[in-house]
Design a protein around this motif. Structure first.
Motif, PDB file in Angstrom:
ATOM      1  N   GLY A  96      26.387  70.580  -2.808  1.00  0.00           N
ATOM      2  CA  GLY A  96      26.440  69.901  -4.252  1.00  0.00           C
ATOM      3  C   GLY A  96      25.131  69.436  -4.650  1.00  0.00           C
ATOM      4  O   GLY A  96      24.137  69.531  -3.914  1.00  0.00           O
ATOM      5  N   PRO A  97      25.067  68.837  -5.843  1.00  0.00           N
ATOM      6  CA  PRO A  97      23.575  68.192  -6.442  1.00  0.00           C
ATOM      7  C   PRO A  97      22.824  67.487  -5.318  1.00  0.00           C
ATOM      8  O   PRO A  97      21.683  67.613  -5.245  1.00  0.00           O
ATOM      9  N   GLU A  98      23.618  66.607  -4.868  1.00  0.00           N
ATOM     10  CA  GLU A  98      22.996  65.620  -3.803  1.00  0.00           C
ATOM     11  C   GLU A  98      22.323  66.519  -2.810  1.00  0.00           C
ATOM     12  O   GLU A  98      21.079  65.930  -2.409  1.00  0.00           O
ATOM     13  N   GLU A  99      22.732  67.429  -2.264  1.00  0.00           N
ATOM     14  CA  GLU A  99      22.269  68.030  -0.937  1.00  0.00           C
ATOM     15  C   GLU A  99      21.009  69.067  -1.611  1.00  0.00           C
ATOM     16  O   GLU A  99      20.023  69.244  -0.821  1.00  0.00           O
ATOM     17  N   TYR A 100      21.634  69.979  -2.802  1.00  0.00           N
ATOM     18  CA  TYR A 100      20.312  70.778  -2.832  1.00  0.00           C
ATOM     19  C   TYR A 100      19.284  70.169  -3.382  1.00  0.00           C
ATOM     20  O   TYR A 100      18.164  70.663  -3.261  1.00  0.00           O
TER      21      TYR A 100
END
Length: 290
Positions: A96-100
């Protein structure tokens, strides 16, 4: 690519496992058993886990083309990066956005630091010599390196040296054939394996120009250059979208342009200020927006 010819450090360790001496094999086995932990371990902790001395760990690291244990851990961390093809090497399909967001910024910072550690100041100084003595400077880049070449043109035009940039192979061939002694052509390529760029470098050298390469060391392009600045972040652009490699190339050009400015001395600052001042009338005051 690793300098030992393997695609990553873990692959190289596995391939050489049977050829290592007894102590070094113990280090290798500890790393292969849990490489994630090895990337976070101190040299003392890794030596204790393997039942060997710290100098043995250092020798092991250097045998895999690392400068020491910190550099080895950096390469090991890069070897663990695997991700979704055609996106980013560290990015997984389920991220998700936090990871990528975190992975892309972390990979870029890591690539910049890896390159900084391996840069030879003597090579940078020689490259600045060629640039500051050039009658004209021409930047070449294809694909993702094209915008990098035009960014270089944007920086270097300030130095009272004729500057141009091209991202078209036919123009590169014609410009290279018309080059003369005293001209410096800078070719930017992550892989260094693009046939057209290698041929362009050959043409430029035959015409008498100096050719600087910003590319992977020992690549076909690097071998054709007068001087090559080795830039090889661990990013497989045959599979993944160019990301950190492009940022590293931009940083390298910032290094070279700064070297030229410093070599010109403080008397040159007035010229740079004049260029900056020319933009004042095009901007709103800072308290009213930009």
């Amino acid at each position: 690519m690793q300098s030992n010819g393997f695609s990553n450090l873990l692959e190289a360790i596995r391939a050489r496992l049977d050829t290592l001496n007894r102590s070094e094999r113990k280090v290798a086995e500890v790393i292969l058993k849990d490489p994630q932990t090895a990337t976070r371990a101190s040299i003392a902790a890794l030596a204790q886990s393997a039942g060997v001395s710290e100098p043995t760990v250092n020798r092991f690291c250097r045998s895999f083309s690392a400068r020491g244990f910190p550099d080895f851990k950096l390469q090991l961390a890069q070897s663990l990066a695997s991700g979704t093809p055609y996106v980013g090497q560290n990015v997984e399909a389920e991220d998700g956005p936090e990871e990528y967001v975190h992975k892309i910024f972390a990979a870029t910072a890591q690539a910049l630091e890896h390159t900084r550690q391996r840069l030879d100041p003597t090579l940078i100084n020689r490259a600045v010599d060629f640039l500051i003595q050039a009658k004209q400077i021409i930047f070449f880049g294809l694909g993702a390196s094209g915008p990098v070449a035009f960014d270089a043109q944007h920086k270097f035009f300030r130095f009272n040296i004729p500057v141009a940039a091209y991202d078209d192979v036919l123009m590169m061939r014609m410009v290279s054939s018309a080059a003369q002694r005293g001209d410096t052509i800078v070719i930017i390529s992550y892989t260094g394996r693009t046939r057209e760029l290698v041929e362009v470098a050959q043409i430029a050298r035959e015409s008498g120009a100096t050719v600087l390469g910003i590319t992977t060391p020992s690549s076909p392009l690097a071998k054709e250059c007068t001087l090559s600045l080795p830039v090889s972040p661990d990013e497989n652009t045959d599979i993944y979208m160019p990301m950190s490699s492009r940022i590293v190339h931009l940083a390298m050009l910032d290094v070279l342009s700064t070297g030229v400015i410093l070599r010109r001395g403080t008397d040159f600052h007035g010229h740079l200020k004049k260029i900056k001042d020319s933009l004042k009338e095009t901007r709103y005051p800072s308290d009213e927006g930009s």
